[in-house]
Design an enzyme around this catalytic site. Structure first.
Site, mmCIF file in Angstrom:
data_model
loop_
_atom_site.group_PDB
_atom_site.id
_atom_site.type_symbol
_atom_site.label_atom_id
_atom_site.label_comp_id
_atom_site.label_asym_id
_atom_site.label_seq_id
_atom_site.Cartn_x
_atom_site.Cartn_y
_atom_site.Cartn_z
ATOM 1 N N CYS A 81 0.788 -1.237 0.000
ATOM 2 C CA CYS A 81 0.000 0.000 0.000
ATOM 3 C C CYS A 81 0.814 1.278 0.000
ATOM 4 O O CYS A 81 0.470 2.232 -0.710
ATOM 5 C CB CYS A 81 -0.990 0.005 1.162
ATOM 6 S SG CYS A 81 -0.264 0.113 2.811
ATOM 7 N N HIS A 121 -2.754 0.914 7.221
ATOM 8 C CA HIS A 121 -3.011 0.864 5.782
ATOM 9 C C HIS A 121 -3.147 2.265 5.204
ATOM 10 O O HIS A 121 -3.986 3.055 5.659
ATOM 11 C CB HIS A 121 -4.278 0.057 5.497
ATOM 12 C CG HIS A 121 -4.643 -0.005 4.052
ATOM 13 N ND1 HIS A 121 -3.774 -0.424 3.068
ATOM 14 C CD2 HIS A 121 -5.798 0.333 3.407
ATOM 15 C CE1 HIS A 121 -4.368 -0.359 1.888
ATOM 16 N NE2 HIS A 121 -5.587 0.106 2.068
ATOM 17 N N ASP A 136 -7.902 4.016 -3.448
ATOM 18 C CA ASP A 136 -6.997 3.034 -2.849
ATOM 19 C C ASP A 136 -6.551 2.027 -3.902
ATOM 20 O O ASP A 136 -7.347 1.200 -4.358
ATOM 21 C CB ASP A 136 -7.703 2.315 -1.696
ATOM 22 C CG ASP A 136 -6.804 1.332 -0.966
ATOM 23 O OD1 ASP A 136 -5.594 1.271 -1.289
ATOM 24 O OD2 ASP A 136 -7.302 0.615 -0.074
#
Length: 289
Positions: A81, A121, A136
């Site tokens: 991420c 995250h 995302d």
């Protein structure tokens, strides 16, 4: 009250937009519109897979913009991420979008009633058309392929299923929980915390993620790619393919040779000669890890 203000801290280092667009296959206009945002968020997870191979290979994960670009763009690799959304953030800023980094608490596949996990995250908030949009590109096998209205409770359709975002409280703090519709059941992905993060704020959580024994990235392989017609995922040597509705198409355990071929031919990674010992270890771990 949840802070809905999203500003633009500016790109710390310019990204080569032509190289990024070529990498993801985007040939549309370079302007900060909803059409551009939707196209980029759809193409990025197809072209740049989610993967943690460098962690298992014993390599550190650099978040320096030049290092991320060299790995994810030039070398044709993927990442997790912080790499994925760091690159996406700089690219969107280069187009002219207002973007802020956010942090979320992962709940994906956690048993009901499990204690809260730390926020780890990275996600993005994009201000456009008077709203904040959640973006995302770094959530593995259930990555978003469209921007979502962060402060709407309505069900939101994407090219790969339905999502919704609702208020929840953890320790008395209101967070926005992202949920995916999995065969009629709303399953939580993660909770987005209040407030924006600067790029340097991710350094410590990134170091924890690729070094700490409790981080699953240090003892298991997680790989994902989402195309126009399918979601592909690898958890160690367990290969899963789902269609755009989330329905299971195939699931099976792979041999070392099959795993290597899948990483190369299905996921699209340039499998290196030095990966073989790690892939053998991954197969030995199996799905019991």
């Amino acid at each position: 009250m949840f802070d809905a203000q999203i500003g633009n801290e500016g790109a710390a280092a310019a990204v080569d937009l032509n190289a990024y667009f070529e990498r993801i296959g985007y040939d549309g206009p370079c302007e900060p519109t909803m059409a551009t945002l939707c196209a980029i968020t759809r193409l990025h997870p197809d072209a740049i897979p989610f993967e943690n191979l460098d962690v298992l290979l014993g390599r550190g994960i650099s978040l320096a913009p030049a290092d991320v670009a060299a790995k994810l763009i030039t070398a044709g690799r993927g990442g997790y991420c912080y790499e994925q959304n760091g690159l996406l953030k700089r690219s969107l800023e280069g187009v002219g979008f207002q973007v802020q980094g956010l942090i979320a608490r992962v709940q994906w596949m956690q048993p009901k009633g499990a204690p809260p996990r730390p926020r780890s995250h990275m996600v993005l908030g994009v201000t456009l058309e008077g709203e904040t949009w959640l973006v995302d590109a770094g959530f593995g096998g259930c990555v978003l392929t469209a921007p979502l209205r962060l402060f709407s409770d309505a069900v939101q359709e994407t090219p790969h299923g339905r999502f919704r975002i609702v208020d929840v409280q953890t320790g008395g703090v209101v967070e926005r929980q992202v949920q995916a519709d999995l065969s009629g059941h709303w399953s939580p992905l993660y909770q987005v915390a209040q407030g924006a993060w600067t790029d340097i704020d991710y350094e410590q959580v990134n170091y924890f993620t690729y070094t700490h024994p409790s981080s699953h990235f240090t003892w298991s392989m997680t790989v994902g790619r989402t195309t126009a017609t399918a979601r592909y995922a690898l958890k160690n040597n367990r290969f899963t393919q789902r269609d755009v509705t989330g329905a299971l198409v195939e699931q099976r355990d792979l041999t070392v040779e099959e795993l290597e071929a899948t990483l190369r031919d299905v996921i699209g990674l340039p499998v290196g000669a030095g990966w073989r010992p790690v892939l053998e270890k991954v197969v030995a771990w199996g799905t019991a890890v």
